[in-house]
Design an enzyme around this catalytic site. Structure first.
Site, PDB file in Angstrom:
ATOM      1  N   ARG A   1      94.352  -1.011  33.078  1.00 48.32           N
ATOM      2  CA  ARG A   1      93.294  -0.011  32.927  1.00 48.32           C
ATOM      3  C   ARG A   1      92.885   0.150  31.472  1.00 48.32           C
ATOM      4  NH1 ARG A   1      95.573   4.167  37.625  1.00 48.32           N
ATOM      5  NH2 ARG A   1      94.655   2.993  39.363  1.00 48.32           N
TER       6      ARG A   1
ATOM      7  N   TYR B   1      86.461  -1.387  39.643  1.00 44.62           N
ATOM      8  CA  TYR B   1      87.784  -1.979  39.809  1.00 44.62           C
ATOM      9  C   TYR B   1      88.866  -1.278  39.001  1.00 44.62           C
ATOM     10  CZ  TYR B   1      86.652  -5.264  35.882  1.00 44.62           C
ATOM     11  OH  TYR B   1      86.301  -5.848  34.697  1.00 44.62           O
ATOM     12  N   GLU B   2      90.107  -1.542  39.401  1.00 45.34           N
ATOM     13  CA  GLU B   2      91.292  -0.811  38.928  1.00 45.34           C
ATOM     14  C   GLU B   2      91.212   0.675  39.294  1.00 45.34           C
ATOM     15  OE1 GLU B   2      93.878  -2.172  37.984  1.00 45.34           O
ATOM     16  OE2 GLU B   2      93.297  -4.148  37.272  1.00 45.34           O
ATOM     17  N   GLY B   3      90.466   1.000  40.346  1.00 46.16           N
ATOM     18  CA  GLY B   3      90.348   2.374  40.810  1.00 46.16           C
ATOM     19  C   GLY B   3      89.039   2.984  40.370  1.00 46.16           C
TER      20      GLY B   3
ATOM     21  N   GLN C   1      90.347   7.842  39.844  1.00 47.15           N
ATOM     22  CA  GLN C   1      90.952   8.227  38.568  1.00 47.15           C
ATOM     23  C   GLN C   1      91.007   9.755  38.441  1.00 47.15           C
ATOM     24  OE1 GLN C   1      92.238   5.820  36.679  1.00 47.15           O
ATOM     25  NE2 GLN C   1      91.374   4.242  37.991  1.00 47.15           N
TER      26      GLN C   1
END
Length: 596
Positions: free
Chosen positions: A296, A438-440, A445
């Site tokens: 992240r 992406y990555e949440g 978040q």
């Protein structure tokens, strides 16, 4: 497309002057000899590679894109040669373990190099980045034999890695995944299933690709508690480490997507492919989260890089483009003045500049915490992990959303030309959009921040961070008295809003969901404001040597951000206070699932 130049002075200001990472290295085991001269040499060479090799491939790579033909993926012209130069010069090994062929330098130094790479060419920069995440996972959870067979080649960059998580029926809800892992007598597993959205999943730049893959063992518990993690190489590995026959894993297609066309985003098919368990059974998600904070932070820099490049292009264009008459006139002999003289264009540019400055400081400070997690004492590691866990969702969510705004401003500065492909502004706007997904996603978040990083933590890290900010402001208030007073008012609003969000969320978790994005953005403005105020304090101390107005511009960034950007907090506070009613009870029959 505007030429990209690495902002070396800005990077050094953040790295050395504001965050003092050189002093940090003196206390970091293994990095004691990494001084300013050494850092400067690394940055100089990275800047040359980024400007001369990667930047010229950015637009052509976007236009050509990756090509898929019967499971084979070809990257755009020049990408493979650039990657070979990258490998030959030892860049993949910069922050990796010396015992396995790495150079053992701090991760924060690698992050500063990475800013240059992805500012120059985001699509290309994703290929080595994902490999670093795979390497971290194997280092943390692989067996000694797995580390012996896989890590040297991956660290050298001759093999690359992926993270195969998402499936077509589940995105971030990984508890729904269906990929299966059947045990074999020799201790390996047959992996069967399909993964989508796999960045760098297939390409022509490396000899082998190692897929780090989530799958379910037979009789595994349902949901996230029944997921295990596996290594599945594209080519089998012989006992001596050499490449063997092709494994039964293939690329079914590549996605036709909005941006980052030069990076192969793949559908990966596993058809009884041989894989190897990493870590304990049914603990795959826990193993995966070993690298998630680092990944992240990478995304923060990916988003920041597009802000920086868009700002450079917009600034150059605004200084040259003549349009309308300014008040007062810049040059009465000309029919129009440069658009940079107009207040609205300055608003757009200053928003970009302050976002770029703040995002760089946020990302580099998170990278400093990554250094401590990797190399600090046990106490330092524990404290750094906790601080990183709290700050990462704020930084990842906020910087990526800020990047979407900033690159849109770049298009706006160019006007009609910004909408035209040849100028490059629209590409930056398209490329950066994925970073908020992406990555949440941003909502994920925000929900993570409220529920896991503040509520579940009993506000420990949140209160620690508030104390840090207040102590800094108290110590330096005399330096920027009026600005500090205004900033502290917004800090108080963050405290008040946090208390309201937590109280409401304890009564109804939907309140946390409804407030997630607004609360994250409010938090992001406060945190970025803190870093910009820190930069202003540092800059003021150097005003006596400010021969070209550079340090004054750093002070101006803070004044602009606190005065013109942070007032957005008031609107976010009101949105949060409105609660869930507008979403859950006022939507009308279009949202009535009971009628289906």
């Amino acid at each position: 497309m505007a030429e990209y130049k690495v902002p070396v002075r800005d990077i050094e200001f953040a790295f050395h002057d504001v965050l003092d990472l050189t002093a940090h290295y003196q206390q970091l085991p293994g990095a004691e000899e990494v001084d300013r001269d050494f850092i400067g040499a690394v940055m100089t060479e990275a800047a040359k590679f980024s400007e001369d090799v990667l930047a010229p491939l950015n637009q052509s790579g976007d236009q050509q894109g990756c090509q898929w033909n019967d499971t084979v993926v070809t990257t755009p012209d020049g990408f493979k040669d650039a990657y070979q130069q990258f490998v030959d010069n030892g860049w993949p090994a910069l922050a990796q373990d010396v015992e396995k062929g790495g150079q053992g330098l701090p991760m924060s130094l690698q992050m500063s190099v990475y800013e240059m790479l992805i500012s120059a060419n985001l699509a290309w920069g994703l290929y080595p980045t994902i490999t670093w995440g795979a390497v971290t996972t194997i280092e943390a959870h692989g067996t000694d034999e797995q580390k012996r067979l896989f890590l040297p080649e991956m660290i050298a960059g001759r093999w690359t890695g992926t993270m195969c998580l998402t499936e077509s029926h589940c995105g971030s809800d990984l508890g729904l995944l269906r990929t299966k892992a059947e045990p074999n007598a020799d201790g390996s597993y047959n992996i069967t299933g399909n993964k989508i959205f796999i960045s760098s999943g297939e390409h022509d730049m490396a000899d082998n690709i190692v897929h780090v893959t989530l799958a379910r063992l037979p009789d595994a518990p349902a949901g996230t508690k029944g997921i295990s993690l596996f290594l599945v190489p594209k080519f089998h590995i012989n006992g001596d480490g050499s490449i063997g026959e092709r494994n039964s894993v293939s690329c079914g297609s590549i996605e036709h997507k909005m941006g980052i066309h030069g990076n192969a985003t793949c559908v990966i098919n596993f058809d009884n492919a041989k894989g190897y368990l990493i870590g304990p059974e049914n603990r795959g998600l826990n193993c995966m989260f070993t690298f998630i904070n680092e990944s992240r932070v990478d995304v923060c820099l990916q988003a920041h890089g597009q802000i920086e490049r868009s700002y450079q292009g917009a600034l150059s264009y605004a200084r040259e483009r003549l349009q309308m008459k300014a008040i007062p006139r810049v040059d009465k002999e000309k029919p129009a003045d440069p658009i940079i003289a107009h207040p609205e264009i300055r608003r757009l540019l200053l928003t970009q500049r302050s976002f770029s400055e703040g995002a760089r400081l946020m990302a580099y400070d998170l990278a400093r915490l990554v250094d401590l997690v990797r190399s600090g004492s046990e106490e330092e590691k524990h404290q750094a992990e906790a601080a990183l866990g709290f700050l990462t969702p704020i930084a990842k969510g906020f910087i990526t959303e800020a990047a979407i705004e900033a690159t849109s401003h770049g298009v706006q500065v160019y006007g009609g030309h910004g909408f035209i492909q040849e100028w490059g502004m629209e590409q930056l706007s398209r490329d950066v959009r994925i970073t908020a997904i992406y990555e949440g996603t941003t909502a994920i978040q925000g929900l993570d921040l409220i529920t896991r990083k503040i509520l579940a933590d009993d506000q420990v890290q949140y209160q620690r961070y508030l104390t840090e900010i207040k102590q800094f402001c108290a110590t330096n208030k005399a330096e920027l008295d009026s600005l500090m007073d205004t900033y502290l008012q917004y800090l108080a609003t963050w405290e008040q809003t946090t208390a309201r969000v937590l109280e409401a969320s304890l009564k109804d978790l939907n309140e946390a969901n409804a407030a997630a994005v607004d609360f994250l953005m409010l938090s992001g403005y406060v945190v970025m404001g803190y870093y910009l105020v820190r930069a202003a304090v540092t800059a003021k101390a150097n005003l006596a040597d400010d021969n070209d107005g550079y340090y004054q511009s750093k002070m101006d960034n803070a004044v602009f951000f606190v005065s013109k950007i942070m007032p957005r907090i008031h609107g976010l506070q009101k949105q949060i206070e409105a609660g869930t009613e507008c979403y859950m009870t006022l939507a009308g029959k279009d949202f009535d699932l009971a009628s289906e």
